[in-house]
Every structure is written in structure tokens, then in C-alpha cells.
Design a protein around this motif. Structure first.
Motif, PDB file in Angstrom:
ATOM      1  N   GLY A   1      -3.748 -15.434   7.951  1.00 34.58           N
ATOM      2  CA  GLY A   1      -4.428 -14.233   8.415  1.00 34.58           C
ATOM      3  C   GLY A   1      -4.538 -13.156   7.352  1.00 34.58           C
ATOM      4  O   GLY A   1      -4.138 -13.357   6.194  1.00 34.58           O
ATOM      5  N   SER A   2      -5.083 -12.024   7.759  1.00 32.47           N
ATOM      6  CA  SER A   2      -5.319 -10.918   6.838  1.00 32.47           C
ATOM      7  C   SER A   2      -4.796  -9.612   7.407  1.00 32.47           C
ATOM      8  O   SER A   2      -4.724  -9.427   8.626  1.00 32.47           O
ATOM      9  N   LEU A   3      -4.437  -8.733   6.497  1.00 32.54           N
ATOM     10  CA  LEU A   3      -4.074  -7.361   6.842  1.00 32.54           C
ATOM     11  C   LEU A   3      -4.589  -6.445   5.745  1.00 32.54           C
ATOM     12  O   LEU A   3      -4.703  -6.869   4.585  1.00 32.54           O
ATOM     13  N   ARG A   4      -4.850  -5.210   6.110  1.00 37.22           N
ATOM     14  CA  ARG A   4      -5.267  -4.205   5.128  1.00 37.22           C
ATOM     15  C   ARG A   4      -4.315  -3.022   5.230  1.00 37.22           C
ATOM     16  O   ARG A   4      -4.239  -2.368   6.275  1.00 37.22           O
ATOM     17  N   LEU A   5      -3.598  -2.791   4.151  1.00 36.42           N
ATOM     18  CA  LEU A   5      -2.708  -1.647   4.083  1.00 36.42           C
ATOM     19  C   LEU A   5      -3.445  -0.461   3.470  1.00 36.42           C
ATOM     20  O   LEU A   5      -4.250  -0.633   2.556  1.00 36.42           O
ATOM     21  N   SER A   6      -3.141   0.713   3.980  1.00 35.91           N
ATOM     22  CA  SER A   6      -3.713   1.936   3.436  1.00 35.91           C
ATOM     23  C   SER A   6      -2.605   2.924   3.110  1.00 35.91           C
ATOM     24  O   SER A   6      -1.561   2.929   3.751  1.00 35.91           O
ATOM     25  N   CYS A   7      -2.865   3.734   2.108  1.00 31.00           N
ATOM     26  CA  CYS A   7      -1.912   4.773   1.710  1.00 31.00           C
ATOM     27  C   CYS A   7      -2.706   6.046   1.452  1.00 31.00           C
ATOM     28  O   CYS A   7      -3.591   6.057   0.597  1.00 31.00           O
ATOM     29  N   ALA A   8      -2.388   7.077   2.200  1.00 27.26           N
ATOM     30  CA  ALA A   8      -3.045   8.368   2.034  1.00 27.26           C
ATOM     31  C   ALA A   8      -2.106   9.318   1.309  1.00 27.26           C
ATOM     32  O   ALA A   8      -0.974   9.532   1.760  1.00 27.26           O
ATOM     33  N   ALA A   9      -2.571   9.862   0.202  1.00 23.41           N
ATOM     34  CA  ALA A   9      -1.753  10.751  -0.612  1.00 23.41           C
ATOM     35  C   ALA A   9      -2.161  12.197  -0.401  1.00 23.41           C
ATOM     36  O   ALA A   9      -3.346  12.504  -0.234  1.00 23.41           O
ATOM     37  N   SER A  10      -1.169  13.069  -0.432  1.00 22.95           N
ATOM     38  CA  SER A  10      -1.436  14.503  -0.388  1.00 22.95           C
ATOM     39  C   SER A  10      -0.415  15.207  -1.275  1.00 22.95           C
ATOM     40  O   SER A  10       0.677  14.687  -1.521  1.00 22.95           O
ATOM     41  N   GLY A  11      -0.803  16.374  -1.760  1.00 22.60           N
ATOM     42  CA  GLY A  11       0.115  17.147  -2.592  1.00 22.60           C
ATOM     43  C   GLY A  11       0.095  16.780  -4.058  1.00 22.60           C
ATOM     44  O   GLY A  11       0.897  17.324  -4.838  1.00 22.60           O
ATOM     45  N   ILE A  12      -0.768  15.854  -4.462  1.00 17.60           N
ATOM     46  CA  ILE A  12      -0.909  15.484  -5.868  1.00 17.60           C
ATOM     47  C   ILE A  12      -2.379  15.492  -6.249  1.00 17.60           C
ATOM     48  O   ILE A  12      -3.250  15.416  -5.380  1.00 17.60           O
ATOM     49  N   ILE A  13      -2.623  15.596  -7.559  1.00 16.03           N
ATOM     50  CA  ILE A  13      -3.988  15.408  -8.067  1.00 16.03           C
ATOM     51  C   ILE A  13      -4.153  13.910  -8.236  1.00 16.03           C
ATOM     52  O   ILE A  13      -3.684  13.320  -9.218  1.00 16.03           O
ATOM     53  N   PHE A  14      -4.791  13.286  -7.276  1.00 14.72           N
ATOM     54  CA  PHE A  14      -4.774  11.836  -7.127  1.00 14.72           C
ATOM     55  C   PHE A  14      -5.246  11.116  -8.383  1.00 14.72           C
ATOM     56  O   PHE A  14      -4.661  10.098  -8.787  1.00 14.72           O
ATOM     57  N   LYS A  15      -6.283  11.624  -9.024  1.00 14.33           N
ATOM     58  CA  LYS A  15      -6.854  10.914 -10.170  1.00 14.33           C
ATOM     59  C   LYS A  15      -5.919  10.901 -11.370  1.00 14.33           C
ATOM     60  O   LYS A  15      -6.155  10.182 -12.327  1.00 14.33           O
ATOM     61  N   ASN A  16      -4.859  11.688 -11.333  1.00 18.05           N
ATOM     62  CA  ASN A  16      -3.885  11.733 -12.412  1.00 18.05           C
ATOM     63  C   ASN A  16      -2.766  10.709 -12.250  1.00 18.05           C
ATOM     64  O   ASN A  16      -1.811  10.720 -13.032  1.00 18.05           O
ATOM     65  N   TYR A  17      -2.912   9.839 -11.256  1.00 21.97           N
ATOM     66  CA  TYR A  17      -1.857   8.883 -10.940  1.00 21.97           C
ATOM     67  C   TYR A  17      -2.387   7.457 -10.903  1.00 21.97           C
ATOM     68  O   TYR A  17      -3.468   7.202 -10.342  1.00 21.97           O
ATOM     69  N   ASN A  18      -1.622   6.537 -11.487  1.00 24.10           N
ATOM     70  CA  ASN A  18      -1.806   5.123 -11.196  1.00 24.10           C
ATOM     71  C   ASN A  18      -1.166   4.861  -9.844  1.00 24.10           C
ATOM     72  O   ASN A  18      -0.094   5.411  -9.539  1.00 24.10           O
ATOM     73  N   MET A  19      -1.826   4.030  -9.052  1.00 23.43           N
ATOM     74  CA  MET A  19      -1.337   3.746  -7.704  1.00 23.43           C
ATOM     75  C   MET A  19      -0.947   2.283  -7.596  1.00 23.43           C
ATOM     76  O   MET A  19      -1.660   1.395  -8.099  1.00 23.43           O
ATOM     77  N   GLY A  20       0.162   2.043  -6.934  1.00 26.53           N
ATOM     78  CA  GLY A  20       0.621   0.665  -6.810  1.00 26.53           C
ATOM     79  C   GLY A  20       1.212   0.375  -5.449  1.00 26.53           C
ATOM     80  O   GLY A  20       1.506   1.292  -4.665  1.00 26.53           O
ATOM     81  N   TRP A  21       1.354  -0.912  -5.197  1.00 23.32           N
ATOM     82  CA  TRP A  21       2.046  -1.390  -4.001  1.00 23.32           C
ATOM     83  C   TRP A  21       3.215  -2.265  -4.443  1.00 23.32           C
ATOM     84  O   TRP A  21       3.033  -3.199  -5.227  1.00 23.32           O
ATOM     85  N   TYR A  22       4.394  -1.937  -3.954  1.00 24.00           N
ATOM     86  CA  TYR A  22       5.587  -2.737  -4.147  1.00 24.00           C
ATOM     87  C   TYR A  22       5.953  -3.361  -2.811  1.00 24.00           C
ATOM     88  O   TYR A  22       5.522  -2.893  -1.755  1.00 24.00           O
ATOM     89  N   ARG A  23       6.767  -4.411  -2.898  1.00 23.53           N
ATOM     90  CA  ARG A  23       7.309  -4.970  -1.665  1.00 23.53           C
ATOM     91  C   ARG A  23       8.754  -5.388  -1.890  1.00 23.53           C
ATOM     92  O   ARG A  23       9.157  -5.689  -3.008  1.00 23.53           O
ATOM     93  N   GLN A  24       9.490  -5.378  -0.797  1.00 29.26           N
ATOM     94  CA  GLN A  24      10.865  -5.841  -0.841  1.00 29.26           C
ATOM     95  C   GLN A  24      11.147  -6.695   0.382  1.00 29.26           C
ATOM     96  O   GLN A  24      11.055  -6.215   1.517  1.00 29.26           O
ATOM     97  N   ALA A  25      11.443  -7.944   0.109  1.00 29.39           N
ATOM     98  CA  ALA A  25      11.818  -8.872   1.178  1.00 29.39           C
ATOM     99  C   ALA A  25      13.326  -8.804   1.387  1.00 29.39           C
ATOM    100  O   ALA A  25      14.070  -8.420   0.477  1.00 29.39           O
ATOM    101  N   PRO A  26      13.801  -9.183   2.567  1.00 30.33           N
ATOM    102  CA  PRO A  26      15.250  -9.133   2.836  1.00 30.33           C
ATOM    103  C   PRO A  26      16.045  -9.930   1.810  1.00 30.33           C
ATOM    104  O   PRO A  26      15.712 -11.088   1.517  1.00 30.33           O
ATOM    105  N   GLY A  27      17.052  -9.305   1.229  1.00 26.45           N
ATOM    106  CA  GLY A  27      17.913  -9.980   0.269  1.00 26.45           C
ATOM    107  C   GLY A  27      17.323 -10.168  -1.106  1.00 26.45           C
ATOM    108  O   GLY A  27      17.919 -10.845  -1.952  1.00 26.45           O
TER     109      GLY A  27
END
Length: 118
Positions: free
Chosen positions: A16-42
Motif C-alpha cells: 500500500g501507500s501513504l503520504r506523510l506531510s510536514c508543515a513548518a512554521s517559525g522558520i524561513i523555510f527556503k533556508n532549510y534542507n528538509m528531511g524525513w528520518y525514521r526509527q523502528a523499535p530497537g
């Protein structure tokens, strides 16, 4: 106050599929590289995908061809489209904002659970 608010996690069957979204506030967005990390149990956290201010992307090998990352600088949002999900993709996914130029700052979202199971 900087906030990264994730949404879109959940339970999905293998393939299947999922779409994650992240909304940022309080920063000048274009001045940041954006990433997704994950952590599985253990397991240690791992960088899944990153997108630069200019749109250059990089992915961990295990998700290449299945995940895409995109950003909308006008809306200060970043998305992770996850297709062909597998049980090994199960983890808590975190949005990250990393400032490109000094002084460097790192910001994190609260995390969203993705569970891939039949």
C-alpha cells in the motif's frame, strides 16, 4: 516558536501507500534542507530522504524507487510519498529541518507512526 507538524501516518497493508506531510512554521523555510528520518523499535534512527532548498533529493537505498520527497516553499510544507510499503518500513517517521548556512539549527517534528502489516 518553531514548529514542525507531521501528519499522514497510519496502518497500511503491504504494497500500500501513504503520504506523510510536514508543515513548518517559525522558520524561513527556503533556508532549510528538509528531511524525513525514521526509527523502528530497537533500531537506530536513519535518514530516509532529504530535499534541498533547490529541490535536489537523496534517498536511503532501501526506499529508492518507492518513496519520493517534495517540498512547497510557498506553503512551507514537505511531503513524503511512500509506495509499495513493506513491513520493514514500519517505524516512527520524523520530519527534520536543517539550516543550510551558519548558524546551524536543527528542528524536529513530534513523529508520526507508520505501520505496515496485513
Amino acid at each position: 516558536q518553531v514548529q514542525l507538524v507531521e501528519s499522514g501516518g497510519g496502518l497500511v497493508q503491504p504494497g500500500g501507500s501513504l503520504r506523510l506531510s510536514c508543515a513548518a512554521s517559525g522558520i524561513i523555510f527556503k533556508n532549510y534542507n528538509m528531511g524525513w528520518y525514521r526509527q523502528a523499535p530497537g533500531k537506530q534512527p536513519e535518514l530516509v530522504a532529504v530535499i534541498s532548498d533547490g529541490g535536489t533529493t537523496n534517498f536511503i537505498n532501501s526506499v529508492k524507487g518507492r518513496f519520493t520527497i517534495s517540498r512547497d516553499n510557498a506553503k512551507s510544507t514537505v511531503h513524503l510519498q511512500m509506495n509499495s510499503l513493506q513491513p520493514e518500513d514500519t517505524a516512527v517517521y520524523y520530519c527534520n529541518a536543517r539550516k543550510i548556512l551558519p548558524p546551524w539549527y536543527d528542528y524536529w517534528g513530534q513523529g508520526t507512526q507508520v505501520t505496515v502489516s496485513s
